[in-house]
Design an enzyme around this catalytic site. Structure first.
Site, PDB file in Angstrom:
ATOM      1  N   ASP A   1      -6.601  10.243 -42.755  1.00  0.00           N
ATOM      2  CA  ASP A   1      -5.920  11.052 -43.246  1.00  0.00           C
ATOM      3  C   ASP A   1      -6.783  12.426 -43.109  1.00  0.00           C
ATOM      4  O   ASP A   1      -7.701  12.453 -43.537  1.00  0.00           O
ATOM      5  CB  ASP A   1      -5.174  11.280 -44.638  1.00  0.00           C
ATOM      6  CG  ASP A   1      -4.189  10.136 -44.506  1.00  0.00           C
ATOM      7  OD1 ASP A   1      -3.381  10.011 -43.640  1.00  0.00           O
ATOM      8  OD2 ASP A   1      -3.734   9.536 -45.557  1.00  0.00           O
TER       9      ASP A   1
ATOM     10  N   ASP B   1       1.961  11.187 -39.718  1.00  0.00           N
ATOM     11  CA  ASP B   1       3.050  11.364 -40.808  1.00  0.00           C
ATOM     12  C   ASP B   1       3.813  12.612 -40.293  1.00  0.00           C
ATOM     13  O   ASP B   1       5.042  12.832 -40.629  1.00  0.00           O
ATOM     14  CB  ASP B   1       1.989  11.865 -41.892  1.00  0.00           C
ATOM     15  CG  ASP B   1       1.523  10.286 -42.777  1.00  0.00           C
ATOM     16  OD1 ASP B   1       1.850   9.266 -42.185  1.00  0.00           O
ATOM     17  OD2 ASP B   1       0.205  10.778 -43.323  1.00  0.00           O
TER      18      ASP B   1
END
Length: 204
Positions: A147, A182
């Site tokens: 991430d 995401d």
């Protein structure tokens, strides 16, 4: 929209997701950040066990059953999405509805690739070392998801307890750190609800 165009779109989305993740993983150590726009947008490298937006899955016992279950769920979801997209093609569904579902599929596959293969092809990332190709830090499906998008918009001193998940350890909103996969899933979900709800409600 046919499968040739869908495959090309899916491939481009996955290349963008994986190229960014690999660059981040091979250039930054854990929690190292690049300031893109001061005070509100950073590329900050973290890893998680597979949940969206940097959320962690609790490990229970020697075998990480939560991570295995999430990986299997995502693989099953990808199979279902492929079947459902094919059905929409046969129904001559609006292009927007198909593209929205392709975004969801790309997001799911993107995070599966991290979990499935990153542990096999990279050395471990730590706060003091940068990962390299050719190492191995975890078995198949046990790799960590990369991430990087971080938007600490403002300091929220008196955040209600039920919104703690939106605030990071330093008290900043929006505290979640997430990746491009995401973004695909979240943007598609919002788009489908706002602009394709009538189609799905009518046909399904």
């Amino acid at each position: 929209m046919n499968w040739k165009k869908i495959s090309l779109l899916l491939l481009l989305l996955l290349i963008a997701d994986q190229a960014l993740k690999i660059w981040i993983k091979t250039h930054l150590s854990i929690n190292e950040a690049i300031m893109v726009f001061p005070d509100w947008f950073q590329l900050r490298f973290i890893e998680n066990n597979g949940a969206a937006f940097g959320m962690q899955i609790a490990k229970s016992g020697a075998v990480d059953w939560g991570k295995i279950a999430l990986s299997l769920f995502r693989i099953g979801l990808c199979g279902f999405m492929g079947w459902f997209i094919n059905r929409l093609i046969q129904m001559k569904a609006p292009t927007g509805a198909i593209v929205g579902l392709v975004l969801v599929l790309a997001g799911a596959i993107g995070n599966i690739l991290d979990s499935a293969f990153y542990g096999l092809i990279f050395s471990a990332s730590t706060p003091t070392t940068v990962a390299e190709f050719g190492g191995s830090y975890a078995p198949f499906l046990m790799g960590k998801v990369v991430d990087m998008f971080y938007f600490p918009l403002f300091h929220w001193e008196h955040c209600p307890a039920w919104l703690d998940f939106l605030v990071d350890s330093r008290g900043y909103f929006f505290g979640a750190i997430f990746n491009l996969a995401d973004v695909y899933i979240s943007a598609a979900a919002i788009y489908l609800l706002l602009f394709q709800f009538r189609f799905f409600n009518k046909n399904f």
